[in-house]
Design an enzyme around this catalytic site. Sequence first.
Site, mmCIF file in Angstrom:
data_model
loop_
_atom_site.group_PDB
_atom_site.id
_atom_site.type_symbol
_atom_site.label_atom_id
_atom_site.label_comp_id
_atom_site.label_asym_id
_atom_site.label_seq_id
_atom_site.Cartn_x
_atom_site.Cartn_y
_atom_site.Cartn_z
ATOM 1 N N TYR A 82 0.837 -1.198 0.000
ATOM 2 C CA TYR A 82 0.000 0.000 0.000
ATOM 3 C C TYR A 82 0.874 1.252 0.000
ATOM 4 O O TYR A 82 2.029 1.227 0.427
ATOM 5 C CB TYR A 82 -0.968 0.018 1.189
ATOM 6 C CG TYR A 82 -0.331 0.202 2.546
ATOM 7 C CD1 TYR A 82 -0.083 1.469 3.072
ATOM 8 C CD2 TYR A 82 0.003 -0.903 3.332
ATOM 9 C CE1 TYR A 82 0.492 1.637 4.328
ATOM 10 C CE2 TYR A 82 0.582 -0.749 4.591
ATOM 11 C CZ TYR A 82 0.817 0.525 5.078
ATOM 12 O OH TYR A 82 1.388 0.686 6.323
ATOM 13 N N CYS A 83 0.320 2.343 -0.500
ATOM 14 C CA CYS A 83 1.042 3.621 -0.557
ATOM 15 C C CYS A 83 0.116 4.723 -0.044
ATOM 16 O O CYS A 83 -0.648 4.515 0.885
ATOM 17 C CB CYS A 83 1.535 3.897 -1.974
ATOM 18 S SG CYS A 83 0.212 4.008 -3.211
ATOM 19 N N TYR A 84 0.181 5.904 -0.660
ATOM 20 C CA TYR A 84 -0.654 7.018 -0.219
ATOM 21 C C TYR A 84 -2.096 6.875 -0.701
ATOM 22 O O TYR A 84 -3.042 7.032 0.065
ATOM 23 C CB TYR A 84 -0.094 8.349 -0.736
ATOM 24 C CG TYR A 84 1.309 8.637 -0.287
ATOM 25 C CD1 TYR A 84 1.574 9.212 0.956
ATOM 26 C CD2 TYR A 84 2.389 8.337 -1.110
ATOM 27 C CE1 TYR A 84 2.868 9.479 1.366
ATOM 28 C CE2 TYR A 84 3.693 8.593 -0.712
ATOM 29 C CZ TYR A 84 3.929 9.165 0.523
ATOM 30 O OH TYR A 84 5.217 9.415 0.924
#
Length: 280
Positions: A82-84
């Site tokens: 996951y990221c932003y």
Amino acid sequence: MTAHTLSAPAPTSRQSHRISADDAADMLMRHREGVLPALALFDVRDEKSYLNAHIAGATRLAEATFPLQIRGLSRSVPVLVYCYHGNASQTYAQWFADFRFPEVYSVDGGYPAFAAALALRDAERADAAMAGTDASAGLLAFLAEFGFDALDLDAPRQHGLTPLMRAALAGRADLIDELLRCGADVGRRNMDGNNALWLACVSSNADSVRKLVQAGIDIDNRNDMGATCLMYTASAGKAEMVALLLECGADPQIMNFDDARAVDLAATRTCLQLLRHTIG
């Protein structure tokens, strides 16, 4: 960074490898419950964002560390990234796929959506765990606020604090009383070796101290530095807490790792006077 710079084999697929935040949360919950034996969870945001908040169990992954971290990871382990907002994580997911990881997913919506989905599941589990009990709405809200597991009231969270320790730090004698009734363990210590009594002394809440002592907490517990609650309160100039601990039976003759007793650490004349009988 490209697959070429890592000398990856030619990719066999260019799928997006995307997964919804809800499905990712379900997957992680299955892993936490032991249904899914192995799962690799990666956070590809910047270090500051990761340190500020991240999904429990996530390892921060960056372009520079990717080659090293991928070498120690079995290809049979499912991977969640996951990221932003769910964009950069798709790139990382593809890198994993290029290295023949068959089950790798980028979480749509990134950290905010993923964290919200997990919070919802934790709330559902808390409701189920407390169903049929006399747990108050206040306790349930408290557990949810700090991300505690209602199924395990002794499970630590930030800084190694259990719900009982957190309630003691907040000076919430009412919650301490309720947690004790629900079976919270007074013997637990945090990452510094302190028990809930130390946190109650930090909050200077006499009711909290009395409830914990009555519950059988170790009043003379020495933390990882060899300090007791009496030593802490004396060194902090908390005269009322010093008097209360002495009243409750705290041992003033215990020495820390520097061979100092509470009286040697007294920060104020009042604390020194309370401990003067220990001199000699």
